[in-house]
Design an enzyme around this catalytic site. Sequence first.
Site, PDB file in Angstrom:
ATOM      1  N   ASP A  68     -25.442  -7.564 -54.714  1.00  0.00           N
ATOM      2  CA  ASP A  68     -24.892  -8.103 -53.708  1.00  0.00           C
ATOM      3  C   ASP A  68     -23.981  -7.383 -52.817  1.00  0.00           C
ATOM      4  OD1 ASP A  68     -26.090 -10.653 -54.172  1.00  0.00           O
ATOM      5  OD2 ASP A  68     -24.220 -11.020 -55.809  1.00  0.00           O
ATOM      6  N   HIS A 162     -28.875 -17.544 -53.195  1.00  0.00           N
ATOM      7  CA  HIS A 162     -29.381 -16.499 -52.158  1.00  0.00           C
ATOM      8  C   HIS A 162     -30.781 -16.567 -52.074  1.00  0.00           C
ATOM      9  CE1 HIS A 162     -25.573 -13.964 -54.057  1.00  0.00           C
ATOM     10  NE2 HIS A 162     -25.442 -14.057 -52.486  1.00  0.00           N
ATOM     11  N   CYS A 249     -29.643  -9.451 -59.863  1.00  0.00           N
ATOM     12  CA  CYS A 249     -28.286  -9.118 -59.389  1.00  0.00           C
ATOM     13  C   CYS A 249     -27.733  -8.111 -59.971  1.00  0.00           C
ATOM     14  CB  CYS A 249     -27.495 -10.419 -59.759  1.00  0.00           C
ATOM     15  SG  CYS A 249     -28.428 -11.955 -59.519  1.00  0.00           S
TER      16      CYS A 249
HETATM   17  C1  CIR Z   1     -21.473 -15.466 -57.104  1.00  0.00           C
HETATM   18  O1  CIR Z   1     -21.393 -16.747 -56.801  1.00  0.00           O
HETATM   19  O2  CIR Z   1     -21.243 -14.651 -55.967  1.00  0.00           O
HETATM   20  C2  CIR Z   1     -21.500 -14.717 -58.595  1.00  0.00           C
HETATM   21  N1  CIR Z   1     -21.293 -15.770 -59.432  1.00  0.00           N
HETATM   22  C3  CIR Z   1     -23.098 -14.656 -58.605  1.00  0.00           C
HETATM   23  C4  CIR Z   1     -23.887 -13.712 -57.787  1.00  0.00           C
HETATM   24  C5  CIR Z   1     -25.312 -13.703 -58.304  1.00  0.00           C
HETATM   25  N2  CIR Z   1     -25.850 -12.750 -57.366  1.00  0.00           N
HETATM   26  C6  CIR Z   1     -27.134 -12.891 -56.960  1.00  0.00           C
HETATM   27  O3  CIR Z   1     -27.883 -13.681 -57.110  1.00  0.00           O
HETATM   28  N3  CIR Z   1     -27.495 -11.648 -56.216  1.00  0.00           N
END
Ligand code: CIR
Length: 255
Positions: A68, A162, A249
Amino acid sequence: MSKLFAITREVSPAIGRCELTHLPRQTMDWNVATRQHDDYCKVLESLGCELCKLPASPDLPDCVFVEDTCVVLDELAVIARPGADSRRAETPAVAEVLREFRQLYFIEPPGTLDGGDVLRLGRQLYVGRSRRTDDAGIEQLRAMVEPIGYRVVAVAIAGCLHLKSAVSQVGDRALLVNRDRLDPSCFEGMDLIEVHESEPQAANALRIADTVVYPMEFPRTRRKLEERGIQVCPVMMSELGKAEGGVTCCSVLVS
Ligand code: CIR
């Protein structure tokens, strides 16, 4: 062939305080999450990646989800501005590593963009318009990449965090998709493989060369991939799944 690097980051001891949007908070076991993450890293190595492992920060519960923090293209890297306040401070550590590989561009306030919302298919960048990625972030990305020949296509998503929780690439011309989360008509010319109806979270797969790294938690969708001749390398992601994380991720691939 050029070497493939995978940037990863260890699981924060604060993972229990991660951001959650669609799932209820469950107790998370850091030891289990770390063991599963270690196994995931070994799988990346077995597929030829050289790992750049960043240490976790106790102040950044979600730092393991490095995807991210950026968008890496052949010509440049964009450092994201995560939509969740608690995640903004994750980017400098990743930027420091990426600086060795690419010229960096930065999403600036007030725009927000999460790397998990960006799916690159050739010269097209599909960008989820989500709770984390807004129009200002998308327009900044467009201004950075359209001059070098990319087309940016904004995609509405529903019921997931996402874009890549709704669709991911599993073959040169094949996408794994959950149609309840997006309308895939924008992906012209691609074969669509739908997640099994009992596995709505199953659309996130990580493609490395001709192999797809894929969670063991979704055996029915996995069978669909294998029936299409796709080589699947299974990993256990159940603990980070409680934090709404998936296989894309947890790494940033750079060659
Ligand atoms: C969030 O809510 O940002 C994290 N707990 C999970 C992020 C997952 N990332 C992704 O799908 N690229």
